[in-house]
Design a protein around this motif. Structure first.
Motif, PDB file in Angstrom:
ATOM      1  N   ALA A 118      44.882  43.404  34.297  1.00  0.00           N
ATOM      2  CA  ALA A 118      43.946  44.278  35.015  1.00  0.00           C
ATOM      3  C   ALA A 118      43.915  46.055  34.936  1.00  0.00           C
ATOM      4  N   ASN A 119      45.671  46.012  35.602  1.00  0.00           N
ATOM      5  CA  ASN A 119      46.109  47.366  35.846  1.00  0.00           C
ATOM      6  C   ASN A 119      45.971  47.400  34.451  1.00  0.00           C
ATOM      7  N   SER A 120      46.886  46.779  33.329  1.00  0.00           N
ATOM      8  CA  SER A 120      48.022  47.289  32.149  1.00  0.00           C
ATOM      9  C   SER A 120      46.663  47.718  31.309  1.00  0.00           C
ATOM     10  N   ALA A 121      45.671  46.539  31.202  1.00  0.00           N
ATOM     11  CA  ALA A 121      44.163  47.386  30.694  1.00  0.00           C
ATOM     12  C   ALA A 121      44.163  48.100  30.174  1.00  0.00           C
ATOM     13  N   TRP A 150      34.545  30.325  42.813  1.00  0.00           N
ATOM     14  CA  TRP A 150      36.590  30.737  42.752  1.00  0.00           C
ATOM     15  C   TRP A 150      36.853  31.981  42.166  1.00  0.00           C
ATOM     16  N   TRP A 151      35.946  32.956  42.221  1.00  0.00           N
ATOM     17  CA  TRP A 151      35.798  34.552  42.346  1.00  0.00           C
ATOM     18  C   TRP A 151      35.830  34.834  43.016  1.00  0.00           C
ATOM     19  N   ALA A 152      35.144  34.720  44.137  1.00  0.00           N
ATOM     20  CA  ALA A 152      34.525  34.936  45.545  1.00  0.00           C
ATOM     21  C   ALA A 152      36.616  34.420  46.135  1.00  0.00           C
ATOM     22  N   GLN A 153      36.943  33.333  46.049  1.00  0.00           N
ATOM     23  CA  GLN A 153      38.536  33.607  46.622  1.00  0.00           C
ATOM     24  C   GLN A 153      38.971  33.977  46.014  1.00  0.00           C
ATOM     25  N   ARG A 157      41.460  38.925  48.233  1.00  0.00           N
ATOM     26  CA  ARG A 157      42.115  39.537  47.918  1.00  0.00           C
ATOM     27  C   ARG A 157      42.555  40.723  47.842  1.00  0.00           C
ATOM     28  N   PHE A 158      41.591  41.414  46.869  1.00  0.00           N
ATOM     29  CA  PHE A 158      41.725  42.646  46.642  1.00  0.00           C
ATOM     30  C   PHE A 158      41.660  43.830  47.706  1.00  0.00           C
ATOM     31  N   ASP A 159      42.277  44.510  47.433  1.00  0.00           N
ATOM     32  CA  ASP A 159      42.158  45.874  49.039  1.00  0.00           C
ATOM     33  C   ASP A 159      40.607  46.654  48.515  1.00  0.00           C
ATOM     34  N   GLY A 160      39.778  46.222  49.433  1.00  0.00           N
ATOM     35  CA  GLY A 160      38.777  47.224  49.615  1.00  0.00           C
ATOM     36  C   GLY A 160      37.407  46.163  48.662  1.00  0.00           C
ATOM     37  N   LEU A 161      37.743  44.868  49.123  1.00  0.00           N
ATOM     38  CA  LEU A 161      36.882  44.183  47.802  1.00  0.00           C
ATOM     39  C   LEU A 161      36.268  44.725  46.025  1.00  0.00           C
ATOM     40  N   VAL A 162      37.620  45.955  46.255  1.00  0.00           N
ATOM     41  CA  VAL A 162      37.434  46.703  44.801  1.00  0.00           C
ATOM     42  C   VAL A 162      38.256  45.563  44.014  1.00  0.00           C
ATOM     43  N   ALA A 163      37.353  44.909  43.251  1.00  0.00           N
ATOM     44  CA  ALA A 163      37.905  44.094  42.286  1.00  0.00           C
ATOM     45  C   ALA A 163      37.428  44.055  40.103  1.00  0.00           C
ATOM     46  N   ARG A 185      35.609  43.209  33.517  1.00  0.00           N
ATOM     47  CA  ARG A 185      36.123  44.582  33.538  1.00  0.00           C
ATOM     48  C   ARG A 185      37.229  45.374  33.866  1.00  0.00           C
ATOM     49  N   THR A 186      37.582  46.286  33.848  1.00  0.00           N
ATOM     50  CA  THR A 186      38.707  46.966  34.145  1.00  0.00           C
ATOM     51  C   THR A 186      38.589  48.231  34.306  1.00  0.00           C
ATOM     52  N   ASP A 187      37.482  48.748  34.159  1.00  0.00           N
ATOM     53  CA  ASP A 187      37.063  50.099  34.235  1.00  0.00           C
ATOM     54  C   ASP A 187      37.239  50.627  35.836  1.00  0.00           C
TER      55      ASP A 187
END
Length: 392
Positions: A118-121, A150-153, A157-163, A185-187
């Motif tokens: 996602a970061n590379s995108a 699945w996505w909730a789990q 791991r994303f800091d601040g729940l910003v995923a 979406r990686t915006d």
């Protein structure tokens, strides 16, 4: 067969290639037994309870950032997925850096890989396709799983729940089975993940480097925060090839002209600059899905370098698109000798077009297949023609 690599949409083509796009085109019916009971919704860290749920044939629109169509419909995501999967099932390798294939549902330990992707995108959407073994070129039909759970789990791991925001879609692949397409979406990058306890490092900003994931360096972090130019939609309206062999003063020479008519959907409130040194056309022969390089040349305008009001302005250093328009490009090559036998005997041709976009790390890749050559002798010269057009 026409593909466009500017955006990952089957309406305009396939996403950004690693080595070059291939021509895929397939449309399936929306009704299929694998759709029964499937959920099709946008999923965040707190999945909606019922809003957005749909069933077979209920397509919904959602806005998407630069790389994708500005309105990504679910049927567009389905077609994108079908094309990518059929390409791999046909024995080819995945050439799109924004698409990832997974044989099974990734465990939470793969969140680092997802965050790096996602970061590379850099703000462009990415797609993970679950249920394809890319090495074996086969479907795996993994056990069905609730993608929201699945996505909730994974999201924990994303800091601040910003995923990344996720949209899931079950896509039938013929009669062979089905896959699950996950559109992220990686915006909101950069994405930071927590590191499992046991070490001094608590958080990390991962980034993709080729096929591996590593920690981002300082300059890469700065690039993630820098604005990037949006890529306009491109599509190929038609293309042709003409090659002529002549003899003058006992010296033979052959010249080839590969041209294409393109449509660019550039927003009227923005513009894109395509530098001349970043525009190239590559012609290849095509025989039973095998290609052989003929030439690669810089693309030029067939209309000359003069201002116009058609939405694109050609200059000697490149072209500026300031609105939706149709324009023609040309790649030509001349060489001593006769037309090569591989050109004369080709079962068809493949024309790849590449455009660098100023202000963006990514370019635009288009691909179109041309017919087998038609030979014509006239006045001691030899001419071949090949063409491809889209019927309206």
């Amino acid at each position: 067969m026409v593909t466009c690599g500017c955006r990952l949409s089957t309406l305009v083509g396939l996403g950004r290639p690693r080595d070059g796009p291939e021509g895929w085109w397939s449309i399936r019916e929306a009704t299929h037994p694998y759709w029964s009971g499937s959920t099709q919704r946008s999923v965040g860290l707190s999945p909606p309870s019922s809003q957005g749920h749909g069933k077979s044939g209920n397509w919904e629109a959602s806005s998407t950032p630069a790389h994708y169509p500005r309105i990504m419909r679910r049927q567009q995501l389905e077609l994108i997925t079908i094309r990518a999967v059929e390409h791999v099932l046909g024995g080819q390798t995945n050439e799109d850096s924004l698409i990832e294939f997974k044989a099974t549902w990734p465990e939470t330990g793969k969140v680092r890989q997802l965050a790096g992707h996602a970061n590379s995108a850099r703000g462009e959407d990415i797609i993970w396709i679950i249920g394809v073994d890319e090495k074996k070129h086969s479907l795996t039909n993994p056990q069905r799983q609730d993608s929201a759970q699945w996505w909730a789990q994974m999201g924990k791991r994303f800091d601040g729940l910003v995923a990344p925001e996720m949209t899931d879609l079950v896509v039938p692949i013929g009669e062979s089975g089905a896959v699950t397409a996950l559109l992220f979406r990686t915006d909101r990058s950069p994405y930071v993940i927590s590191v499992p306890s046991g070490g001094a490092v608590e958080r990390e900003v991962p980034i993709r480097d080729g096929t591996r994931t590593r920690s981002a360096t300082r300059h890469e972090l700065l690039r993630l925060l820098a604005p990037t130019a949006s890529l306009p939609d491109f599509s190929v309206l038609g293309a042709s090839l003409t090659a002529t062999q002549t003899t003058a003063r006992d010296k033979e020479k052959w010249t080839a002209y590969a041209s294409a008519k393109l449509y660019v959907e550039q927003g009227i409130d923005s513009s894109s600059f395509f530098p001349s040194h970043g525009m190239h056309g590559t012609l290849k022969t095509l025989n039973e899905n095998a290609t052989d390089h003929v030439f690669t040349k810089q693309l030029v305008s067939q209309a000359g370098y003069k201002p116009g009001d058609s939405g694109i302005h050609w200059r000697t250093d490149g072209a500026i698109a300031n609105g939706p328009t149709v324009f023609d490009v040309l790649a030509w090559n001349t060489a001593d000798g006769i037309i090569p036998e591989k050109v004369l005997a080709a079962g068809g041709f493949k024309l790849d077009l590449a455009f660098q976009v100023a202000g963006s790390d990514r370019g635009i890749a288009l691909s179109v297949n041309l017919s087998a050559p038609e030979l014509e002798e006239r006045g001691g010269s030899l001419r071949i023609k090949a063409h491809h057009t889209i019927q309206s």
